[in-house]
Design a protein around this motif. Structure first.
Motif, PDB file in Angstrom:
ATOM      1  N   PRO A 386       0.785  -1.245   0.000  1.00 27.94           N
ATOM      2  CA  PRO A 386       0.000   0.000   0.000  1.00 27.94           C
ATOM      3  C   PRO A 386       0.810   1.284   0.000  1.00 27.94           C
ATOM      4  O   PRO A 386       0.313   2.319  -0.438  1.00 27.94           O
ATOM      5  CB  PRO A 386      -0.834  -0.106   1.295  1.00 27.94           C
ATOM      6  CG  PRO A 386      -0.081  -1.054   2.157  1.00 27.94           C
ATOM      7  CD  PRO A 386       0.568  -2.035   1.230  1.00 27.94           C
ATOM      8  N   GLU A 387       2.061   1.240   0.448  1.00 25.27           N
ATOM      9  CA  GLU A 387       2.845   2.472   0.499  1.00 25.27           C
ATOM     10  C   GLU A 387       3.532   2.795  -0.825  1.00 25.27           C
ATOM     11  O   GLU A 387       4.178   3.831  -0.956  1.00 25.27           O
ATOM     12  CB  GLU A 387       3.876   2.386   1.628  1.00 25.27           C
ATOM     13  CG  GLU A 387       3.222   2.326   3.010  1.00 25.27           C
ATOM     14  CD  GLU A 387       4.234   2.379   4.138  1.00 25.27           C
ATOM     15  OE1 GLU A 387       5.393   2.737   3.873  1.00 25.27           O
ATOM     16  OE2 GLU A 387       3.862   2.075   5.283  1.00 25.27           O
ATOM     17  N   SER A 388       3.391   1.900  -1.811  1.00 27.45           N
ATOM     18  CA  SER A 388       3.976   2.136  -3.137  1.00 27.45           C
ATOM     19  C   SER A 388       2.968   2.823  -4.045  1.00 27.45           C
ATOM     20  O   SER A 388       1.780   2.504  -4.026  1.00 27.45           O
ATOM     21  CB  SER A 388       4.406   0.808  -3.774  1.00 27.45           C
ATOM     22  OG  SER A 388       5.448   0.214  -3.034  1.00 27.45           O
ATOM     23  N   PHE A 389       3.470   3.770  -4.857  1.00 32.90           N
ATOM     24  CA  PHE A 389       2.619   4.476  -5.812  1.00 32.90           C
ATOM     25  C   PHE A 389       2.596   3.680  -7.107  1.00 32.90           C
ATOM     26  O   PHE A 389       3.554   3.704  -7.882  1.00 32.90           O
ATOM     27  CB  PHE A 389       3.155   5.892  -6.053  1.00 32.90           C
ATOM     28  CG  PHE A 389       2.224   6.758  -6.854  1.00 32.90           C
ATOM     29  CD1 PHE A 389       1.149   7.376  -6.240  1.00 32.90           C
ATOM     30  CD2 PHE A 389       2.429   6.965  -8.212  1.00 32.90           C
ATOM     31  CE1 PHE A 389       0.289   8.183  -6.971  1.00 32.90           C
ATOM     32  CE2 PHE A 389       1.574   7.754  -8.952  1.00 32.90           C
ATOM     33  CZ  PHE A 389       0.488   8.368  -8.325  1.00 32.90           C
ATOM     34  N   PHE A 390       1.497   2.974  -7.340  1.00 33.56           N
ATOM     35  CA  PHE A 390       1.405   2.054  -8.477  1.00 33.56           C
ATOM     36  C   PHE A 390       0.013   2.159  -9.112  1.00 33.56           C
ATOM     37  O   PHE A 390      -0.903   1.413  -8.775  1.00 33.56           O
ATOM     38  CB  PHE A 390       1.676   0.618  -8.010  1.00 33.56           C
ATOM     39  CG  PHE A 390       1.764  -0.382  -9.126  1.00 33.56           C
ATOM     40  CD1 PHE A 390       2.807  -0.330 -10.047  1.00 33.56           C
ATOM     41  CD2 PHE A 390       0.814  -1.384  -9.251  1.00 33.56           C
ATOM     42  CE1 PHE A 390       2.887  -1.256 -11.080  1.00 33.56           C
ATOM     43  CE2 PHE A 390       0.888  -2.313 -10.277  1.00 33.56           C
ATOM     44  CZ  PHE A 390       1.927  -2.245 -11.194  1.00 33.56           C
ATOM     45  N   PRO A 391      -0.174   3.118 -10.040  1.00 26.28           N
ATOM     46  CA  PRO A 391      -1.499   3.344 -10.631  1.00 26.28           C
ATOM     47  C   PRO A 391      -2.080   2.125 -11.339  1.00 26.28           C
ATOM     48  O   PRO A 391      -3.305   1.982 -11.438  1.00 26.28           O
ATOM     49  CB  PRO A 391      -1.242   4.489 -11.627  1.00 26.28           C
ATOM     50  CG  PRO A 391      -0.009   5.157 -11.139  1.00 26.28           C
ATOM     51  CD  PRO A 391       0.822   4.087 -10.529  1.00 26.28           C
ATOM     52  N   GLU A 392      -1.213   1.247 -11.838  1.00 27.79           N
ATOM     53  CA  GLU A 392      -1.686   0.083 -12.585  1.00 27.79           C
ATOM     54  C   GLU A 392      -2.546  -0.836 -11.748  1.00 27.79           C
ATOM     55  O   GLU A 392      -3.255  -1.692 -12.299  1.00 27.79           O
ATOM     56  CB  GLU A 392      -0.491  -0.693 -13.153  1.00 27.79           C
ATOM     57  CG  GLU A 392       0.173  -0.030 -14.346  1.00 27.79           C
ATOM     58  CD  GLU A 392       1.133   1.080 -13.967  1.00 27.79           C
ATOM     59  OE1 GLU A 392       1.721   1.707 -14.873  1.00 27.79           O
ATOM     60  OE2 GLU A 392       1.304   1.338 -12.748  1.00 27.79           O
TER      61      GLU A 392
END
Length: 478
Positions: A386-392
């Motif tokens: 959850p702390e990663s920015f991953f729009p995919e």
């Protein structure tokens, strides 16, 4: 007798309390984060005590859904909050007013008259004109290689739009022109504060005077009240102003348009205008700033998004809102920004209007209810890494931010959901498309992506703590 009665109640679990202050010492400077950590031990519905106030905190999609949907009617009122009451002209607004007949009439009026798709569309030319003016400023900065302070300039952009839409006047030349950014930010700091006056009835106001919260509230109130007086006077004197929100409210004051059994007074008008001014300016501005923050920190996502935008727009000099629907990756990026940095991580507190049972636990009447949106968005059982920015993560995912999916709730849900979402998001999309299509972006002073801070300042809306400074670079599309 009171103790024996309390033992019969099956209250949600919670941490031990200290005398007098309860659990206030455990909140820290970012209550949404502190509450999330506590919920890992005590569960998705947790009991806390803030001074003399009994509180429960909902932190999982299941408990949040119970509060915002299943028991929305019983949990959608508001407790009396001292400083919001002052700033909203004694709770004459839509956000902090308790759930009653007046609130229902104002809510119906705003949905039917102010925030319909037709009304949003009618102000399209204002958004496009102000975004064009904003882009001209960015071009000048690019030619001089000057960094842009996004925290400031996006506030000015959204402030200019709201002043024209809501008040029929330009921000430039008004009483708020030089101080609007400070006033708006401080308004949300006051509205989101954990004020001693709300938790310690006898000595709370004295404590708030020592901390400076009382003084800050009075300064904010006087600045906003003066601006409202100026805007109303300007409207009454300028007969060419016809299609703004003040005009609609003034007709209600005169009884030309009905509001159920209520006759609006000037304080009612100002209370409603406060929501439009503050919420309309800050939420749009902070959304654009946070999206650009995540993009500059994640070059892969920036490159992919700019490629999509430039492929769809293709050498158009005039970008319009019609182009928004074709930008699927942009929509994913905005959803991911809302997820990882929700603007209102801890919703405005609610109050149970009757005894309810949530998740098998008793929530007595008058209990305050906090909904921790940030905890839901950071839940690893819902969102992988959850702390990663991953729009995919939103590809082939039907989850949206419009209040129907309880895994993603940046605007809340139920009766208290933000009614101005459509108005704000129209500006957000248009501004981002222009910024990403016309310019490349770089960090100043040799900074690298890893140096970009993601810390937030706490308030009702949480802005980026360290202002985002970016240098625009002219491209062939500029």
């Amino acid at each position: 007798m009171r103790k024996s009665e309390k033992k019969k109640e099956n209250l949600p679990p919670g941490p031990p309390t200290l005398p007098i202050i309860g659990n206030l010492h455990q909140l820290g400077s970012h209550p949404h984060r502190s509450m999330f950590e506590l919920s890992k031990k005590y569960g998705g519905l947790m009991s806390l005590k803030f001074g003399s106030v009994s509180t429960v905190v909902a932190s999982t999609p299941e408990t949040v859904k119970d509060v915002l949907k299943t028991f929305d009617m019983d949990c959608c009122s508001r407790p009396y909050l001292t400083y919001p009451a002052r700033i909203t002209y004694n709770l004459n607004d839509l956000v902090f007013s308790p759930y009653n007949k007046y609130w229902r009439e104002v809510r119906k009026m705003t949905v039917v008259e102010l925030y319909t798709a037709k009304r949003v569309q009618s102000f399209r030319h204002v958004r496009e004109e102000e975004v064009t003016s904003f882009i001209d400023f960015v071009k000048q900065s690019a030619s001089l290689e000057n960094p842009i302070n996004f925290n400031q300039k996006t506030l000015k952009l959204s402030g200019s739009v709201i002043c024209r839409v809501g008040f029929g006047m330009n921000l430039a030349g008004s009483k708020l022109e030089k101080t609007y950014d400070k006033v708006i930010v401080q308004t949300f700091e006051v509205l989101g504060s954990f004020a001693a006056a709300d938790y310690f009835p006898v000595i709370g106001k004295f404590i708030d005077r020592i901390t400076g919260l009382h003084r800050k509230c009075e300064e904010v109130f006087k600045a906003i009240d003066s601006f409202f007086d100026e805007a109303i006077k300007n409207h009454l004197q300028d007969e060419s102003i016809k299609d703004d929100i003040i005009g609609l409210l003034l007709k209600m004051e005169k009884g030309e348009i009905g509001l159920g059994e209520y006759q609006l007074t000037r304080n009612h008008t100002k209370g409603i205008l406060l929501n439009i001014l503050a919420a309309g300016i800050d939420t749009s501005a902070q959304t654009v700033t946070w999206v650009m923050t995540h993009l500059i920190k994640n070059p892969r996502v920036m490159k992919k998004l700019q490629a999509e935008v430039r492929e769809v727009i293709q050498n158009k000099d005039h970008i319009t809102e019609d182009d928004i629907e074709r930008l699927q990756y942009l929509k994913m990026v905005i959803k991911e920004a809302f997820r990882i940095t929700p603007l209102v991580p801890l919703l405005v507190p609610r109050e149970a209007s009757k005894d309810v049972k949530i998740g098998g636990f008793d929530v007595p009447k008058k209990t305050w209810i906090h909904v921790n949106i940030w905890a839901v968005h950071m839940n690893p059982s819902i969102w992988k890494d959850p702390e990663s920015f991953f729009p995919e993560r939103f590809r082939d995912n039907e989850v949206d931010y419009k209040g129907l999916n309880f895994d993603l709730l940046p605007f809340g849900s139920g009766r208290r959901m933000c009614p101005g979402m459509g108005m704000g998001m129209a500006l957000v999309h248009l501004a981002l498309i222009n910024l990403l299509y016309r310019f490349d972006w770089k960090l100043p002073g040799g900074m690298e992506a890893k140096d970009v801070e993601l810390g937030e300042s706490y308030g009702l809306v949480c802005p980026k703590k360290v202002p985002l400074q970016l240098i625009p670079v002219l491209t062939q599309w500029t």
